[in-house]
Design an enzyme around this catalytic site. Structure first.
Site, short mmCIF file in Angstrom:
data_model
loop_
_atom_site.label_atom_id
_atom_site.label_comp_id
_atom_site.label_asym_id
_atom_site.label_seq_id
_atom_site.Cartn_x
_atom_site.Cartn_y
_atom_site.Cartn_z
N ASP A 1 -21.83 28.17 -23.30
CA ASP A 1 -22.11 27.07 -22.70
C ASP A 1 -21.07 25.22 -22.65
O ASP A 1 -19.80 25.51 -22.69
CB ASP A 1 -21.49 25.90 -24.44
CG ASP A 1 -21.51 24.44 -24.99
OD1 ASP A 1 -22.13 23.62 -24.38
OD2 ASP A 1 -22.05 24.32 -25.84
N ASP B 1 -26.56 26.41 -24.76
CA ASP B 1 -26.29 27.66 -24.73
C ASP B 1 -27.58 27.71 -23.23
O ASP B 1 -28.05 28.31 -23.36
CB ASP B 1 -26.45 29.00 -25.05
CG ASP B 1 -25.29 28.46 -26.29
OD1 ASP B 1 -24.06 27.85 -26.29
OD2 ASP B 1 -25.48 28.81 -27.60
N GLY C 1 -11.05 39.26 -13.79
CA GLY C 1 -11.92 40.63 -13.90
C GLY C 1 -12.48 40.90 -14.56
O GLY C 1 -14.36 41.60 -13.88
N ASN C 2 -13.06 40.72 -15.56
CA ASN C 2 -14.42 40.25 -16.89
C ASN C 2 -14.02 39.07 -17.73
O ASN C 2 -13.46 38.65 -17.55
CB ASN C 2 -13.71 41.86 -17.43
CG ASN C 2 -15.23 42.09 -18.77
OD1 ASN C 2 -15.39 40.75 -19.19
ND2 ASN C 2 -15.43 43.11 -17.95
N TYR D 1 -10.88 25.56 -32.47
CA TYR D 1 -11.95 26.07 -32.54
C TYR D 1 -12.46 25.05 -31.42
O TYR D 1 -12.09 24.31 -30.82
CB TYR D 1 -12.67 24.99 -33.23
CG TYR D 1 -14.06 24.67 -33.68
CD1 TYR D 1 -14.74 25.89 -34.31
CD2 TYR D 1 -14.97 24.03 -33.69
CE1 TYR D 1 -16.02 25.35 -34.24
CE2 TYR D 1 -15.73 23.22 -33.00
CZ TYR D 1 -16.96 24.68 -33.71
OH TYR D 1 -17.65 24.54 -33.31
N LYS E 1 -18.50 27.45 -31.56
CA LYS E 1 -19.52 28.73 -32.47
C LYS E 1 -20.01 29.30 -30.75
O LYS E 1 -20.20 29.30 -29.76
CB LYS E 1 -20.55 28.06 -32.37
CG LYS E 1 -21.21 29.17 -34.46
CD LYS E 1 -19.87 29.22 -35.12
CE LYS E 1 -19.49 29.98 -36.36
NZ LYS E 1 -18.88 29.76 -37.13
N ASP E 2 -19.63 31.13 -31.24
CA ASP E 2 -19.92 31.95 -30.20
C ASP E 2 -21.09 32.30 -31.14
O ASP E 2 -21.40 33.74 -31.10
CB ASP E 2 -18.70 33.33 -30.69
CG ASP E 2 -18.38 33.13 -32.36
OD1 ASP E 2 -18.54 32.20 -33.20
OD2 ASP E 2 -17.78 34.16 -32.56
N SER F 1 -42.70 53.14 -27.11
CA SER F 1 -42.60 54.55 -26.66
C SER F 1 -41.12 55.49 -27.53
O SER F 1 -40.73 56.02 -26.86
CB SER F 1 -42.86 54.56 -24.79
OG SER F 1 -43.61 53.64 -24.30
N ASP G 1 -27.58 19.22 -36.42
CA ASP G 1 -27.12 19.73 -35.30
C ASP G 1 -27.22 21.34 -35.20
O ASP G 1 -26.77 22.51 -35.36
CB ASP G 1 -25.07 20.23 -35.27
CG ASP G 1 -25.08 18.92 -35.16
OD1 ASP G 1 -25.55 18.52 -33.92
OD2 ASP G 1 -23.45 18.71 -34.70
N TYR H 1 -13.55 23.57 -38.62
CA TYR H 1 -13.50 22.29 -38.77
C TYR H 1 -12.51 22.83 -39.70
O TYR H 1 -13.72 23.03 -40.89
CB TYR H 1 -14.99 21.24 -38.07
CG TYR H 1 -14.97 21.24 -37.08
CD1 TYR H 1 -15.26 22.58 -35.66
CD2 TYR H 1 -14.69 19.76 -36.68
CE1 TYR H 1 -15.99 21.59 -34.64
CE2 TYR H 1 -15.43 19.60 -35.27
CZ TYR H 1 -15.64 20.30 -34.79
OH TYR H 1 -16.10 19.80 -33.44
#
Ligand code: F6R
Ligand code: MG
Ligand code: MG
Length: 372
Positions: free
Chosen positions: A14, A56, A106-107, A235, A238-239, A249, A293, A354
């Protein structure tokens, strides 16, 4: 010659949105597309698709560099930085929200963005579902992923397709202790459920096949498990989780995957990341949050992967068959909203993103009296 593997990476963040935390601005998607197109020219990516769920920004990528590739993660990081710049120029809300580190190291894991990646040998026809949720947490996938891979009332193939009859292997992460556990279904289903029912702590990371349709060490489903609040220590939004699931198959059919998402289950997140609410599956048209939200949204795209290229997409929930789920989610949202600040609509204190409690405790500390 060994078969050439393809890697699918879904990396999201986000980095700013319109009208509060509602929806990504189209210019961010254009910016991301331009950055990823350049990366195809430089042989970093084979192909890409840019989309969003709510606020996002979602980068769907194929490449040959394996999971956790520095090249690909750095590309995603730089792309999010470019989009943040545009978001700041447009005065979008919470511009750069999920870019928690000052520089790339790196990541992207631990830096703010979320990722779900899988490397595998592409089958002659490779259908893949990309599932993306806004205003909830990684454990929100536990329920539908269990249903898809372990519940015969959802996935008929578990009973009537001999190649699925052996069940699946689940990889579970304890996101507090940073440990993992492998459990097989059907024989260890009850053990599995004991953990994944506690969805804020134990999350399904990967699913593997136990039949012989794909190599046993190849994941067939992957969920992002990044927990922003733990990363930042406070906070920061949100993840919101994503998942990539391979279909057909000898694996769950696309319809069996969609069936897993057909009933509006309850997740934590919604307003201020502090409320329980139902997941509403939506097509592109309704792909943003609104009331309180939310309610939490699920957006899904289906593709074929062909020699590392995306063929598609199909807007998976843009179908009248999902109208009842949307209606039911809206009704559940209405019902739960009436509980206002009371649990179980509001999350228990230790799970709220929160909270005014520490401040309030400080303010009222001398007013508390012992009860004799
Ligand atoms: C939840 C979310 C929103 C915000 C809320 C307050 O994940 O993004 O519900 O938490 O709108 O946002 P701020 O504090 O930015 O005004
Ligand atoms: Mg936001
Ligand atoms: Mg979000």
């Amino acid at each position: 010659m060994p078969e050439r593997k393809v890697t699918i990476s879904l990396i999201k963040a986000d980095v700013g949105s319109i009208a509060g935390h509602q929806v990504v601005h189209p210019r961010l998607e254009e910016t991301a597309k331009a950055a990823l197109k350049e990366a195809v020219g430089l042989d970093i990516l084979d192909d890409f698709y840019v989309t969003h769920v709510g606020d996002d920004l979602e980068l769907l990528m194929t490449h040959r560099h394996g999971v956790d590739s520095k090249k690909v993660h750095e590309l995603a990081w730089i792309t999010f930085q470019k989009c943040t710049k545009v978001a700041k120029d447009l005065h979008l809300y919470a511009a750069g929200q999920d870019l928690l580190a000052d520089s790339f190291s790196g990541n992207v894991r631990g830096l703010g963005p979320g990722s779900a990646e899988m490397e595998f040998i592409e089958r002659p026809a490779e259908p893949v579902a990309f599932m993306m949720m806004d205003k909830t947490e990684p454990g929100a996938f536990n329920f539908p992923v269990y249903r898809i891979f372990a519940d015969p009332f959802c996935n008929a193939g578990l009973v009537i397709d001999t190649s699925m009859h052996d069940g699946f292997k689940f990889e579970i992460w304890d996101i507090e202790e940073h440990k993992r556990l492998f459990l097989n279904t059907p024989e260890e289903s009850y053990d599995l459920l004991a953990f994944i029912g506690a969805k804020s702590r134990y999350v399904i990371k990967h699913v593997f096949a136990r039949g012989n349709k794909v190599p046993k060490d190849e994941p067939i489903a992957c969920v992002s498990t990044d927990k922003l609040s733990q990363i930042a220590g406070q906070y920061v939004g949100k993840d919101d989780p994503v998942a990539v699931i391979r279909a057909q198959s000898g694996l769950p059919g696309m319809g069996e995957i969609l069936e897993g998402f057909s009933w509006p289950w309850l997740v934590s997140g919604w307003n201020r990341g502090s409320h329980n609410g139902p997941v509403m599956p939506v097509g592109l048209k309704d792909n943003r949050t609104s009331r309180f939200d939310g309610p939490p949204r699920l957006f899904g795209l289906g593709f074929q992967i062909a020699d590392g290229k995306f063929v598609g997409p199909v807007d998976l929930f843009d179908d009248p068959a999902f109208d009842p789920s949307r209606r039911q989610a809206a009704e559940i949202a209405d019902y739960m909203r009436r509980m206002g600040p009371f649990e179980p609509h509001r999350l228990p204190m230790d799970e709220m993103e929160y909270t005014t409690m520490p401040k309030l405790m400080g303010k009222l500390k001398d007013k508390w009296e012992d009860v004799k």
